[in-house]
Design an enzyme around this catalytic site. Structure first.
Site, PDB file in Angstrom:
ATOM      1  N   GLU A   1      -2.370  -3.718  -5.517  1.00  0.00           N
ATOM      2  CA  GLU A   1      -3.782  -3.876  -5.085  1.00  0.00           C
ATOM      3  C   GLU A   1      -4.659  -2.716  -5.555  1.00  0.00           C
ATOM      4  O   GLU A   1      -5.385  -2.112  -4.760  1.00  0.00           O
ATOM      5  CB  GLU A   1      -3.852  -4.039  -3.559  1.00  0.00           C
ATOM      6  CG  GLU A   1      -3.148  -5.300  -3.085  1.00  0.00           C
ATOM      7  CD  GLU A   1      -3.387  -5.655  -1.623  1.00  0.00           C
ATOM      8  OE1 GLU A   1      -3.890  -4.819  -0.854  1.00  0.00           O
ATOM      9  OE2 GLU A   1      -3.045  -6.796  -1.250  1.00  0.00           O
TER      10      GLU A   1
ATOM     11  N   GLU B   1       2.129 -11.762  -2.476  1.00  0.00           N
ATOM     12  CA  GLU B   1       1.878 -11.580  -1.033  1.00  0.00           C
ATOM     13  C   GLU B   1       1.118 -12.801  -0.552  1.00  0.00           C
ATOM     14  O   GLU B   1      -0.004 -13.046  -1.015  1.00  0.00           O
ATOM     15  CB  GLU B   1       1.047 -10.317  -0.752  1.00  0.00           C
ATOM     16  CG  GLU B   1       1.817  -9.031  -0.917  1.00  0.00           C
ATOM     17  CD  GLU B   1       1.050  -7.796  -0.428  1.00  0.00           C
ATOM     18  OE1 GLU B   1       0.329  -7.890   0.593  1.00  0.00           O
ATOM     19  OE2 GLU B   1       1.168  -6.754  -1.090  1.00  0.00           O
TER      20      GLU B   1
ATOM     21  N   ASN C   1       0.825  -1.208   0.000  1.00  0.00           N
ATOM     22  CA  ASN C   1       0.000   0.000   0.000  1.00  0.00           C
ATOM     23  C   ASN C   1       0.865   1.266   0.000  1.00  0.00           C
ATOM     24  O   ASN C   1       0.469   2.301  -0.536  1.00  0.00           O
ATOM     25  CB  ASN C   1      -0.914   0.002   1.231  1.00  0.00           C
ATOM     26  CG  ASN C   1      -1.889  -1.164   1.210  1.00  0.00           C
ATOM     27  OD1 ASN C   1      -2.235  -1.688   0.153  1.00  0.00           O
ATOM     28  ND2 ASN C   1      -2.343  -1.592   2.386  1.00  0.00           N
TER      29      ASN C   1
HETATM   30  O1  AHR Z   1       1.482  -6.771   3.622  1.00  0.00           O
HETATM   31  C1  AHR Z   1       0.680  -5.800   4.220  1.00  0.00           C
HETATM   32  C2  AHR Z   1      -0.304  -5.176   3.237  1.00  0.00           C
HETATM   33  O2  AHR Z   1      -1.228  -6.138   2.825  1.00  0.00           O
HETATM   34  C3  AHR Z   1       0.284  -4.651   1.939  1.00  0.00           C
HETATM   35  O3  AHR Z   1       0.756  -3.352   2.048  1.00  0.00           O
HETATM   36  C4  AHR Z   1      -0.894  -4.689   1.020  1.00  0.00           C
HETATM   37  O4  AHR Z   1      -0.516  -4.841  -0.327  1.00  0.00           O
HETATM   38  C5  AHR Z   1      -1.760  -5.825   1.555  1.00  0.00           C
HETATM   39  O5  AHR Z   1      -3.072  -5.463   1.690  1.00  0.00           O
END
Ligand code: AHR
Length: 506
Positions: A173, A292, A72
């Site tokens: 995202e 992720e 983010n």
């Molecule tokens: O990893 C933590 C957060 O989770 C990241 O910043 C985001 O991409 C996801 O929602």
């Protein structure tokens, strides 16, 4: 004792295991960077202020590629703030994590750190508040040897050699309403295509990752993937997947079966990619970047509450998302690694999110030690030993009935065959909370292989964790002897355990 049967043939594989499957993620978030990898004044800090105790643990994990700087965070990041003389760099508000970003670490410092840790950098660009210009100038700053405005600027910052970053994430995202600069699939797909086009005009060999859905529960999944890819299929090389699992009901049977959800997610994205391929009459195969994935306690409440309802003072290096992982989480991480390995035909990049302090296998205390969380170990074992090809495993296991996932096999396993080094590695989890299972292996085409070792991670307390006082509370040990006779083996897989069975050619 209950029995399970595993069959593999060295000639039947799913695909080769890309080293980038063992990647991770460092975001400017909480104490990942400030107080994690970077802590000048720490007794182990090197001349650049990087903690060498942390670097040693990252090296031990053998992390192939590290995504940076977000997450983010990247969606409101000005990379130019993080280069040049440190004393002149501005402090900015990071809207994503309500933090003060001092910009002491930027792309040059991070690339230097990654080199020390032996990892490749996977750089993400801001497609939230920015676009083509910021992305293309960053690529030129990082990769052009010299003789142009941005490359000469890098050289003037004391970095003569280009960083040569190959893999670039086009935003983060972007389907998520929480994202700064959230977009519709049409808006994002068009932007990703144009940014990607510009990057590939500079260097057609760059590898580009488009944003898929933030998770499988997003209301726009999988329409998001279809619409985005319809606009950028020929330009990008991977589509991203993200997922975190928690255990809100303290329901072990469901928690450990979440790897079935991960598998379904992968297969759905794969089908969506192939749908777009058919629709656009493309000859190209789209690969998946699971950039992720992890366990994250309270993830669902975090997401449903939104990221913005805590009004904390603006600070740097706050204790954010510092999950204390337990033995139970290590079992889940083991199951998730097995799932990734069983999908290597399309999953070519994967990043355990994250690496240090934030949702991390490695924890640090400011001015104090660094230690390994229980999830460190399954990642370590897979990264160290599961290399080469992932074999097509036929598994017959007793099952349990689960309200969410139906019939769930107690034994989950993946098999890696490293032809070059003549090594075979079986990774297996027993989800049974009450009984050991005898795993009978039929390795009919590998009769000359004999046992090398059996590594076992088990603990009598599912909630056991490691901390500064007890850093070795959850650690692997040697497992029971493996019986082997001309291509057939028997191994006891204890209840609730992670197992690494290593065989080698005589
Ligand atoms: O990893 C933590 C957060 O989770 C990241 O910043 C985001 O991409 C996801 O929602």
């Amino acid at each position: 004792m209950n029995r399970a049967r595993l069959m593999v043939d060295k000639d039947f594989n799913i695909g080769s295991i890309d080293r980038r499957l063992y990647g991770s993620f460092v975001e400017h978030l909480g104490r990942a960077v400030y107080g994690g990898i970077y802590e000048p004044g720490h007794r182990t800090a090197d001349r650049e202020g990087f903690r060498t105790d942390v670097i040693d643990l990252v090296k031990e994990l053998d992390v192939s590629i590290i995504r940076y700087p977000g997450g983010n965070f990247v969606s409101n990041y000005y990379w130019e703030d993080g280069v040049g003389p440190v004393g002149k760099r501005p402090c900015r508000l990071d809207l994503a994590w309500r933090a003060l970003e001092p910009n002491k670490i930027g792309v040059n410092e991070f690339c230097s750190w990654a080199k020390k840790a032996g990892s490749e950098v996977m750089m993400s660009v801001n497609l939230g508040t920015r676009g083509i210009e910021a992305a293309r100038s960053l690529v030129e700053y990082c990769n052009q040897p010299g003789g142009t405005y941005w490359s000469d600027l890098r050289i003037s910052h004391g970095v003569k050699k280009p960083h040569g970053i190959k893999v670039w994430c086009l935003g983060n995202e972007m389907d998520g309403p929480w994202q700064v600069g959230h977009k519709t699939a049409n808006e994002y797909g068009r932007l990703a295509n144009e940014v990607g086009k510009a990057l590939k005009l500079y260097d057609p060999d760059l590898k580009l990752v488009a944003c898929g859905s933030s998770n499988r529960d997003m209301p726009t999944f999988p329409q998001w993937e279809a619409e985005v890819l319809e606009r950028c299929y020929e330009t990008v090389d991977y589509i991203s997947l993200h997922t975190y699992y928690d255990d809100p009901e303290d329901d072990l049977a469901t928690y450990l079966a979440n790897s079935i959800d991960m598998d379904t997610f992968i297969k759905s994205v794969k089908s969506t990619c192939d749908y777009v391929r058919a629709k656009t009459r493309s000859k190209k195969t789209m690969y998946l970047s699971f950039d992720e994935w992890n366990a994250w306690s309270f993830y669902h409440s975090f997401i449903s509450k939104g990221l913005d309802d805590t009004v904390e003072p603006w600070t740097t290096g706050a204790h954010q998302l510092e999950d204390v992982y337990t033995f139970k989480d290590a079992l889940l991480v083991g199951c998730l690694l097995i799932t990734l390995l069983r999908n290597v035909d399309r999953v070519k990049i994967a990043c355990l999110a994250q690496l240090v302090n934030v949702l991390a296998p490695i924890m640090t205390r400011n001015n104090g030690p660094a230690w390994r969380q229980p999830i460190f170990y399954p990642f370590l074992h897979a990264s160290q030993h599961a290399r080469g090809e992932s074999l097509d495993v036929r598994l017959e296991s007793p099952t349990y009935d689960n309200a969410k996932f139906g019939d769930v096999p107690y034994i989950d396993a993946a098999v890696a065959y490293d032809v070059e080094n003549e090594r075979l590695t079986i990774l297996a989890v027993n989800r049974n909370p009450h009984e050991s299972i005898l795993l009978e292996g039929d390795l009919r085409s590998l009769k000359e292989y004999t046992p090398v070792e059996h590594i076992l991670l088990e603990h009598s307390d599912l909630k056991a964790s490691n901390n500064t006082g007890k850093p070795r509370n959850v650690v692997p040990r040697r497992g029971a002897e493996i019986k082997m006779d001309s291509g057939r083996f028997e191994a006891v897989i204890p209840k609730l355990s992670w197992n690494v069975i290593r065989l080698g050619r005589r």
